[in-house]
Scaffold this motif. Structure first.
Motif, PDB file in Angstrom:
ATOM      1  N   GLN A 255      50.950 -28.120 -60.160  1.00  0.00           N
ATOM      2  CA  GLN A 255      50.693 -27.412 -58.902  1.00  0.00           C
ATOM      3  C   GLN A 255      50.735 -28.381 -57.736  1.00  0.00           C
ATOM      4  O   GLN A 255      51.316 -28.105 -56.688  1.00  0.00           O
ATOM      5  CB  GLN A 255      49.329 -26.727 -58.968  1.00  0.00           C
TER       6      GLN A 255
ATOM      7  N   PHE B 212      43.879 -24.323 -56.692  1.00  0.00           N
ATOM      8  CA  PHE B 212      44.636 -24.797 -57.864  1.00  0.00           C
ATOM      9  C   PHE B 212      43.815 -24.717 -59.144  1.00  0.00           C
ATOM     10  O   PHE B 212      44.312 -24.930 -60.239  1.00  0.00           O
ATOM     11  CB  PHE B 212      45.085 -26.253 -57.670  1.00  0.00           C
TER      12      PHE B 212
ATOM     13  N   VAL C  41      42.345 -22.313 -60.847  1.00  0.00           N
ATOM     14  CA  VAL C  41      42.642 -21.304 -61.862  1.00  0.00           C
ATOM     15  C   VAL C  41      43.780 -21.784 -62.746  1.00  0.00           C
ATOM     16  O   VAL C  41      43.671 -21.834 -63.973  1.00  0.00           O
ATOM     17  CB  VAL C  41      42.996 -19.958 -61.202  1.00  0.00           C
ATOM     18  N   GLY C  42      44.879 -22.193 -62.091  1.00  0.00           N
ATOM     19  CA  GLY C  42      46.025 -22.672 -62.853  1.00  0.00           C
ATOM     20  C   GLY C  42      45.622 -23.800 -63.791  1.00  0.00           C
ATOM     21  O   GLY C  42      45.942 -23.785 -64.986  1.00  0.00           O
TER      22      GLY C  42
ATOM     23  N   PHE D  16      42.753 -24.526 -65.072  1.00  0.00           N
ATOM     24  CA  PHE D  16      41.940 -24.025 -66.183  1.00  0.00           C
ATOM     25  C   PHE D  16      42.810 -23.352 -67.239  1.00  0.00           C
ATOM     26  O   PHE D  16      42.739 -23.667 -68.434  1.00  0.00           O
ATOM     27  CB  PHE D  16      40.912 -23.040 -65.625  1.00  0.00           C
ATOM     28  N   GLU D  17      43.686 -22.482 -66.801  1.00  0.00           N
ATOM     29  CA  GLU D  17      44.494 -21.725 -67.770  1.00  0.00           C
ATOM     30  C   GLU D  17      45.407 -22.659 -68.564  1.00  0.00           C
ATOM     31  O   GLU D  17      45.512 -22.554 -69.784  1.00  0.00           O
ATOM     32  CB  GLU D  17      45.342 -20.672 -67.042  1.00  0.00           C
ATOM     33  N   PHE D  18      46.036 -23.610 -67.863  1.00  0.00           N
ATOM     34  CA  PHE D  18      46.911 -24.548 -68.580  1.00  0.00           C
ATOM     35  C   PHE D  18      46.109 -25.323 -69.612  1.00  0.00           C
ATOM     36  O   PHE D  18      46.539 -25.536 -70.745  1.00  0.00           O
ATOM     37  CB  PHE D  18      47.587 -25.495 -67.591  1.00  0.00           C
TER      38      PHE D  18
END
Lengths: 177, 979, 455
Positions: A74, A97, A99-100, A102-104
């Protein structure tokens, strides 16, 4: 008899299998494996003693790498590759950034964990000598099987048969390599 | 696109031989009706068929436009003065009511693309009206008349010329007996001269003029009052008090654009040192002036007459006994009268064209009494050809036709079959005329009823000249060769005269050559080119003439009319878009939300809330309106501010032939009798029980407690200017973005906005904004980038009306950008909120997230569905495809063009050098655009005023577009309506 | 909470029937997969689902051909059914993970028999959820521009957008769910493999089983990984639905711009997801006559989760009202009043009844055991949740900041077709799962059996 993989004994209850395993261990057998329809904790502890830290550590490392990758991709996108004014927000608006990131992190952890598990379990491996054994099929249903491998230092075909009989195995079978 | 396509092509290429072929005739018969009735039921799919057909025809115009009509050059060697990508302006004029307004038509790559007002023209001063903006679409309209036809059979121009020669011989034989020419109101010197020579050659000829929205009563009043025909021209800069009586001063009166500009200039107290005019309005149906008025009363026409007598009496402009009669609004009127009297010499009373002679006389009397004549009102010699009352003229024509006195009739322009007074039954009488010729832009009702119909050349396709409200002459130069084989009235009259020269250019030029010699204007070529270049013929404005108002007018007037017994009254008014019906085929105007009703694609019977309640009617009910024997079905629209018992019926709708407008809305002309053209008693109104869906673009009429419109009074402004607008500037966690070099911004003055919708259409023309059709408007998918919200406050029967233009706010913290997942809408370094069409995937989150709802989405490929010749789009702006979002760009194409020029000349961009389309066309200069970083730019100055505010600033979006609050100037003597 | 379930476990309802043995269990479950031809009820169910799936394909073709205009969406209501239903589907899916992961961590015995149903449901629902945002795009062909990949344009996604978060969440969620599902089903596939008769099935399941032979080493690895996975899936599912909530909370839209949405959405996921599982469990239990494996105990426990969910949701509803009414924002208050009494009033009130009022019946033990009642209540919840998603999606947009641009949303036939179509997609996939994969986690139930014995 090099083409012998080992000899297996079939037990009808987890208790019997466990005590058998314990006995084998005392009588100096080191290289045997148990096949069960579901995990039997004592049995596991006897067959593979000691802590198993590999997978947890692997997944923890994966988590860190995943998070790093997630944030970096990101950051690279918004700050390095194509920095542009979006709604007056700073290029590196880190709260957005998260959320991204965390999900990754989660994705990489689970993926590595899954493939790690397969790897250390030697999977996928569609053929295994034990499959040749007639009585093996029930190991995935309702029977508990212990197989002493021919590679065991004090493996001796005759004595192994006796041992299994002594331990009350339902069936005893030789597994060809 | 269907075999129709090639058919259309071939028949165009070789009209002559095809015209003989019978199957072609049948083809036209087959296709033509579809052209008409397709739009009736707004079935989208069938609409498309039509459009597909039209597209084919549209292709033709590719060979048309040329800046210089004298010769056509293939593009391989580029015509001089045409630089690709740069636009050039050519001056001309467009007429309404016969009065000219100067335009500059911008050409890009040699094609006329966009119309602007001509700053050097007194009637425009740079502003342009919605219909002027839309005129360019009519120029390209593939549905325009394209065929010469005799008795409904396709013929050729040569056939016509032949027929006309025979006719001429016969007419000469009997000195022109039975020869009639019918035109609209006429100000063209050359055409008048030509008609005069026709008169000379055919002494028996008679010339009639007809405008359905004529100004007979004004003229009549002038003759009665001043003893001779005069025109009234106004100077609103001097008018501190304005009293409007159903006034069209800033909406449709000749010169309205110029008037509107002065009107607004006098009402920007925050910028002009705390002074502003005060406006009173009494009217039966809302007008733009009424909406801007500080005090407004809605009343029936008869009440208006009585109230005006009352005021006249108070001011000594009439007998004292006028002041005796009781009136519901006595206090209001008295206060107004006192206020007017206190500003002698700085007042203006103005009555609209719909007012009866009596009212105009009274207005003149009051103006005279208050010393307005000579200051705010000046009298000039009439600009129109002759002032024979048009109603009388058309009536006589009709009678003569009936009695067989007319055997040759030339109808050059008007559409009497459609808009002549209903009781004349013009259509039937026209059948008695053996040889009738109709020269019209569309195959309209009159065209199909005449024996010969000739496609007319658009005003942008022919040479000509016309005069403005103050007499100034403009020589109209064509912007393109006739796209659809149109012909000019000059040609037809020349043939009638048997003159060898039938070419409009030569005729107009010769006329001015002679005249220049008479007026000894020196070198003709210099004069001619100068006039063409500037768009104005110098020194042609009419001088002020002195005319004394005859005293004791009171005697002339009929005795005070007794209050009418209650009963519904039908009021006939021009439609804000379709005008008298001549603009009814223009898609942009059809889809233009009307200022008050916000209606598109329909007219409706406008009824006051109280009356609607009495009659148990609500919006979208279909009612049957009967006047005498004639009945018309119309949908109801309940309109706040409408006078009780008055049903306003907008004219100009419900065509039965012509282009896109055919079958749209209902035709109010059918109810319009000749004796009382503007107001007539309704026999009855009956509820049919049906419902009719009206496509209005306004969701809610009220502001619901938001700070969208902030307003104060002049006192407040002068005493405590800070108290007017509420401001809140929330802090942001993030650091502010810096815009070091330029920061584009816009300021809109709500006080100046008169809601005329010109900016909406200008934006549509400039930015290739597609039309969507009624069904899509109903589905909430109208595409206008710029809209004018209309909000009411106060009681429903006497509301305050506010117009609020809403373009994109170009927020610095744009909420739309943050939620776009693909960088399709981002900011540039100058603070523009960009929309990258090619990147858009169409999540529409940006639209959800826009608090101002200025984003528009292409739910269907609108731009490619409608009948728009490809070469009529503005090549500077990309045409958007299905599935992408779009919105106002601050006319970024204009910004970039200017920027490139500035960079090439290595200089800074000057303030005011970049004007957005809306700003350029705005008659009242309500919109200012410029660089926020330029300390002494106009936009910064306006934003610096204490009444400057932004919409919904508590959302911390930091808009670049800001508004100046509404400032009202109420009369303390009239207690405020509680809002 | 779940501990309490175990403690007051009714004596008459054991986790698994007493007559279930390792042998019988393996055969029963595997036979459902291996049986030569599917039972009639399966064909009936599949026969009803498949036409709907065809409808899904048709409406997809129509939509992509004529464009988003065929739906009722407009300005200002630019998001209609598609997004509301996306949220709805993702909530159902999340329910699956909640049951299988969250209650694995709590070591709830009843989870073992139901988790496979839950995960099959999840894997069938996720595609429906995934299709919705793609269908609602103006230019669906370009949805892949949201992937963080290096396109030729060199332009990358805008990662501040909640939509992008959502997209990433969904992708991760789908992948992780597949891993999680597979890690769990591996031993069972081996069982099926070893029971398979025909050569084709032997090979088919043999390959799927990857050569699993249930050695202690494999078991240990599987257990460790599965436990950690569960520990990750639990927060994952919470994040998934919270991020969906951020689509709204992150928007500057009246009625959306509120921090309560993430928990609000998660509660919705709990109740609606579990409700579907209850319905499917009842179906499977009856269809495959697994009454002694899927006992009343399970239904009872699931019903309690539903009840808890509805109580949490009730709490969220209170806050939904409190915010705008107590708050100072005129627009927000007007919007909420419109939501309650305006265009959306019918769905607003029926949603409250279906999601909060009626489920209170579940306090009564009898209702929790009564399958028809339970089924109806859950069905009601599914409908109610749909109405909830629809209501606040529409209302916030319809009654926005600019009164002159208020406008309501009227769904077209194609909006409904999209809903029906995705339901078809869901059912079709679930019936295929029923047919081709063990629908009960055999390995885990074996342990339960042993536990029961040792008691």
């Amino acid at each position: 008899m090099t083409d012998l993989y080992g000899v297996l004994g079939v037990f009808d209850t987890p208790e019997r299998a466990t005590s058998a395993a314990a006995h084998l261990q005392q009588s100096g057998y080191s290289n045997f494996e148990a096949y069960t329809p579901y995990p039997v904790d004592e049995l596991n502890r006897i067959v593979h003693p000691g802590p198993k830290p590999f997978l947890p550590i692997l997944m923890f490392v994966a988590a860190i790498l995943g998070a790093g990758w997630g944030y970096w991709i990101q950051y690279w996108d918004e700050v390095v590759n194509y920095p542009i004014n979006v709604g007056g927000r700073p290029h590196n608006s880190w709260p957005a950034f998260m959320v991204g990131t965390f999900e990754f992190m989660l994705l990489v952890t689970v993926a590595i964990g899954f493939f790690g598990m397969l790897a250390v379990s030697r999977l996928p491996k569609l053929y295994h000598p034990i499959f040749e054994a007639k009585s093996f099929a029930r190991a995935t249903r309702d029977r508990f099987i212990i197989c002493i491998k021919a590679t065991d230092p004090n493996f001796d075909l005759a004595s192994v048969h006796d041992v299994f009989e002594g331990l009350g195995a339902e069936r005893i079978e030789e597994v060809r390599a | 696109m269907s075999p129709l396509n090639q058919r259309a092509r071939t028949y165009w290429r070789s009209l002559e031989e095809l015209a003989e072929k019978p199957e072609f005739a049948t083809f036209v018969e087959r296709e033509a009706p579809r052209f008409r009735d397709i739009v009736n039921a707004f079935d989208r799919r069938r609409f498309l068929q039509l459009m597909a057909a039209s597209m084919a025809l549209g292709g033709l115009s590719a060979c048309g436009p040329e800046p210089n009509p004298r010769q056509l050059l293939p593009y391989v060697d580029i015509p001089e003065n045409v630089v690709l990508g740069r636009n050039r302006y050519y001056a001309s004029a467009i007429t309404q009511d016969g009065y000219a307004t100067g335009v500059l038509v911008s050409h890009i790559a040699g094609r006329p693309i966009k119309v602007e007002g001509n700053p050097d023209h007194p009637a425009s001063l740079g502003g342009a009206s919605a219909s002027m903006q839309a005129s360019i679409l009519t120029l390209y309209d593939p549905q325009r008349a394209q065929l010469v036809a005799a008795h409904g059979q396709i013929a050729t121009w040569e056939n016509f010329v032949g027929a006309l020669h025979d006719r001429r011989k016969r007419l000469l034989a009997r000195k022109g007996d039975g020869l009639r020419i019918l035109t609209g109101a006429m100000t063209s010197p050359s055409l008048i001269a030509q008609i005069a020579s026709v008169q000379k050659q055919f002494p028996g000829m008679r010339w009639h003029q007809w405008e359905p929205l004529n100004r007979d009563s004004e003229h009549a009043a002038a003759i009665m009052g001043f003893g001779k025909p005069v025109d009234r021209a106004f100077d609103l800069r001097k008018a501190e008090r304005i009293f409007g009586i159903g006034s069209d001063l800033i909406s449709t009166a000749p010169g309205n654009l110029a008037y509107a500009r002065d009107f607004a200039a006098a009402r920007r107290p925050a910028e002009t040192g705390g002074t502003m005019s005060r406006v009173y309005a009494i009217e039966s149906t809302p007008t733009l002036l009424g909406a801007k008025a500080d005090h407004r009363l809605a009343m029936r026409p008869d009440e208006i007459a009585r109230s005006l007598r009352y005021v006249a009496g108070l001011l000594g402009a009439g007998p004292q006994d006028w002041t005796q009669q009781e009136s519901a609004h006595a206090t209001w009127l008295k206060a107004a009268a006192v206020d007017l009297a206190a500003h002698r010499g700085a007042t203006l009373v103005h009555a609209g064209r719909e007012q009866p002679v009596e009212v105009h006389l009274l207005a003149d009397a009051i103006n005279d009494k208050l010393g307005a004549i000579g200051t705010t009102l000046r009298l000039i010699a009439p600009v129109q050809a002759d002032s024979e009352p048009q109603r009388q003229s058309i009536t006589e024509l009709a009678d003569d036709m009936a009695s067989g006195k007319v055997d040759t009739l030339f109808i050059l322009g008007p559409n009497p079959v459609y808009d002549a007074p209903a009781d004349l039954d013009f259509a039937a009488k026209l059948r008695h005329v053996p040889f009738s010729v109709c020269l019209s832009l569309y195959d309209d009702e009159t065209a199909v009823a005449c024996t010969w119909r000739i496609p007319a050349a658009h005003e942008y396709e022919r040479w000509g000249d016309a005069r403005a409200f103050d007499g100034t002459v403009t020589i109209q130069q064509p912007q393109a060769r006739p796209l659809y084989g149109g012909h000019s009235p000059y040609e037809i009259l020349a043939i009638l005269l048997g003159s060898p020269i039938t070419d409009d250019y030569t005729m107009v030029r010769d006329y001015w050559h002679q005249r220049a010699q008479q007026e000894n204007r020196g070198d003709f070529d210099a004069f001619w080119h100068g006039s063409l270049r500037v768009g104005v013929v110098p020194k042609t404005a009419e001088p002020t003439i002195s005319a004394a108002l005859q005293s004791n007018l009171a005697a002339k007037l009929p005795p005070t009319a007794a209050p009418r017994a209650n009963g519904l009254l039908a009021l006939f008014r021009a439609d804000e878009g379709n005008w008298d019906g001549s603009c009814a085929n223009n898609a942009w105007l059809l889809e233009m939300p009307r200022p008050f009703t916000r209606l598109t694609w329909d007219n409706a019977a406008l009824i006051a809330p109280s009356t609607a309640e009495q009659l148990g009617l609500s919006t979208q009910d279909v009612i049957e309106i009967a006047v005498g024997q004639t009945k018309v079905n119309a949908p109801v629209f309940v309109l706040p501010g409408q006078a009780a018992d008055c049903v306003t019926l907008p004219l100009g709708w419900g065509h039965t032939a012509g282009g896109l407008g055919a079958g749209v809305g209902f035709n109010a002309y059918r109810l319009r009798p000749s004796p009382s053209e503007w107001a007539t008693p309704i026999t009855y109104v009956a509820k049919t029980g049906d419902k009719y869906r009206l496509a209005t673009t306004q969701g809610q009429d009220r502001i619901l407690g938001r700070d969208l419109v902030q307003e104060g009074t002049l006192e407040q402004l002068n005493d405590s200017p800070q108290s007017i607008v509420k401001k809140s500037k929330p802090e942001s966690l993030y650091p502010e973005y810096q815009y070091p070099d330029r920061a584009w911004a816009m300021a809109i003055d709500l006080n100046s906005c008169i809601g005329c919708q010109a900016c909406v259409i200008a934006c549509q023309a400039e930015n290739n904004v597609p039309i969507v059709g009624k069904d899509q408007v109903l589905d909430g998918r109208v595409m206008h980038w710029l809209r004018i919200d209309r909000y009411y406050s106060g009681p429903a029967d006497a509301p305050d009306t506010t117009f609020e233009p809403v373009p994109c706010m170009h927020c610095e913290n744009a909420p739309c950008e943050v939620v776009c997942p693909v960088h399709a809408t981002v900011h540039d370094h100058e603070g523009l909120n960009l929309m990258v069409y090619n990147r858009c995937v169409g999540t529409r989150f940006c639209s959800n997230n826009c608090p101002y709802k200025v984003r528009r989405f292409n739910f269907y490929p609108y731009a490619f569905e409608r009948d728009r010749p490809p070469n009529s789009w503005n090549p500077e702006v990309s045409v958007r495809d299905r599935g992408v979002m779009e919105k106002c760009t601050y006319c970024i194409q204009r910004i970039r063009t200017t920027q490139i020029d500035a960079e090439r000349e290595n200089r800074k961009i000057r303030d005011g050098e970049i004007v957005t389309a809306c700003q350029q066309t705005c008659p009242t200069q309500a919109i200012i655009f410029g660089d926020k970083n330029d300390r002494d730019s106009a936009v910064v100055k306006r934003k610096a005023t204490p009444i400057d505010y932004v919409l919904l600033d508590d959302l911390n979006t930091r808009p670049r577009t800001s508004y100046s609050a509404v400032i009202r100037n109420p009369n303390p003597a009239i207690e405020e309506k509680q809002s | 909470m779940t501990m309490s379930v175990t403690r007051e476990l009714p004596a008459d309802a054991p986790v698994v029937g007493p007559d279930v043995t390792l042998t019988s269990l393996s055969h029963e479950v595997s036979n459902r997969v291996l049986m030569e031809r599917a039972p009639r009820w399966w064909w009936v169910g599949f026969g009803l689902s498949f036409p709907l799936f065809i409808l899904f394909v048709i409406q997809l073709a129509w939509l992509f051909n004529y464009g988003i205009g065929v739906w009722g969406v407009r300005i200002p209501v630019a998001w209609g059914f598609a997004i509301a239903e996306y949220v709805w589907w993702i909530a159902l899916a999340s329910g699956g993970t909640i049951v299988s992961a969250l209650f694995f961590l709590t070591r709830s015995p009843w989870r073992s028999a139901t988790n496979r149903i839950a995960e099959s449901m999840l894997l069938s629902a996720v595609p429906c959820a995934g299709m919705m945002p793609i269908m609602h795009l103006g230019r669906p062909g370009f949805f892949y521009w949201l992937f963080p990949y290096s396109s030729v344009m060199g332009v990358w996604p805008q990662v501040r957008s909640p939509l992008w978060w959502d997209f990433i969440c969904l992708i991760c969620y789908i992948l992780m769910s597949i891993f999680y599902y597979y890690a769990g089903i591996l031993p069972d596939l081996a069982t099926v493999r070893d029971l398979a008769q025909t050569r084709f099935k032997k090979i088919f399941y043999g390959v799927l089983a990857l050569g699993w032979h249930g050695s202690t080493r494999q078991w240990q690895n599987q257990r460790i990984t599965y436990a950690i996975m569960s520990a990750i899936m639990a927060p994952m599912v919470v994040s998934v639905h919270s991020v969906v909530g951020l689509d709204y909370a992150g928007g500057l839209t009246v009625g959306w711009h509120s921090t309560q949405f993430p928990p609000y959405f998660f509660f919705g996921a709990v109740i609606s997801g579990t409700a579907v599982i209850v319905m499917l469990t009842i179906l499977v239990r009856w269809g495959y006559s697994l009454q002694n494996v899927l006992t009343e105990y399970h239904l009872n426990a699931l019903a309690k989760v539903v009840l808890t969910g509805s109580v949490m949701l009730g709490f969220a509803y209170v806050w939904e009202a409190f915010g705008p009414i107590y708050g100072s924002d005129v627009a927000a208050r007007t919007e909420f009043l419109q939501r309650m009494f305006g265009f959306t009033a019918p769905t607003f009130w029926s949603e409250k009844i279906l999601n909060v009022v009626i489920p209170q019946l579940l306090w009564i033990p009898f209702v929790r055991r009564n399958q028809p009642l339970l089924f109806l209540i859950c069905l009601g919840i599914i409908v109610g949740m749909w109405q909830e998603r629809y209501t606040f999606t529409i209302s916030g947009l319809a009654n926005n900041y600019i009164p002159s641009y208020w406008g309501v949303f009227y769904p077209t036939v194609w909006d409904w077709a999209a809903l029906a179509g995705t339901i078809g997609l869901f059912l079709t996939m679930f019936f295929l799962f029923l047919r081709f994969a063990p629908i009960v986690s055999i390995a885990e139930v074996r342990e339960i059996i042993e536990e029961e014995k040792s008691k």
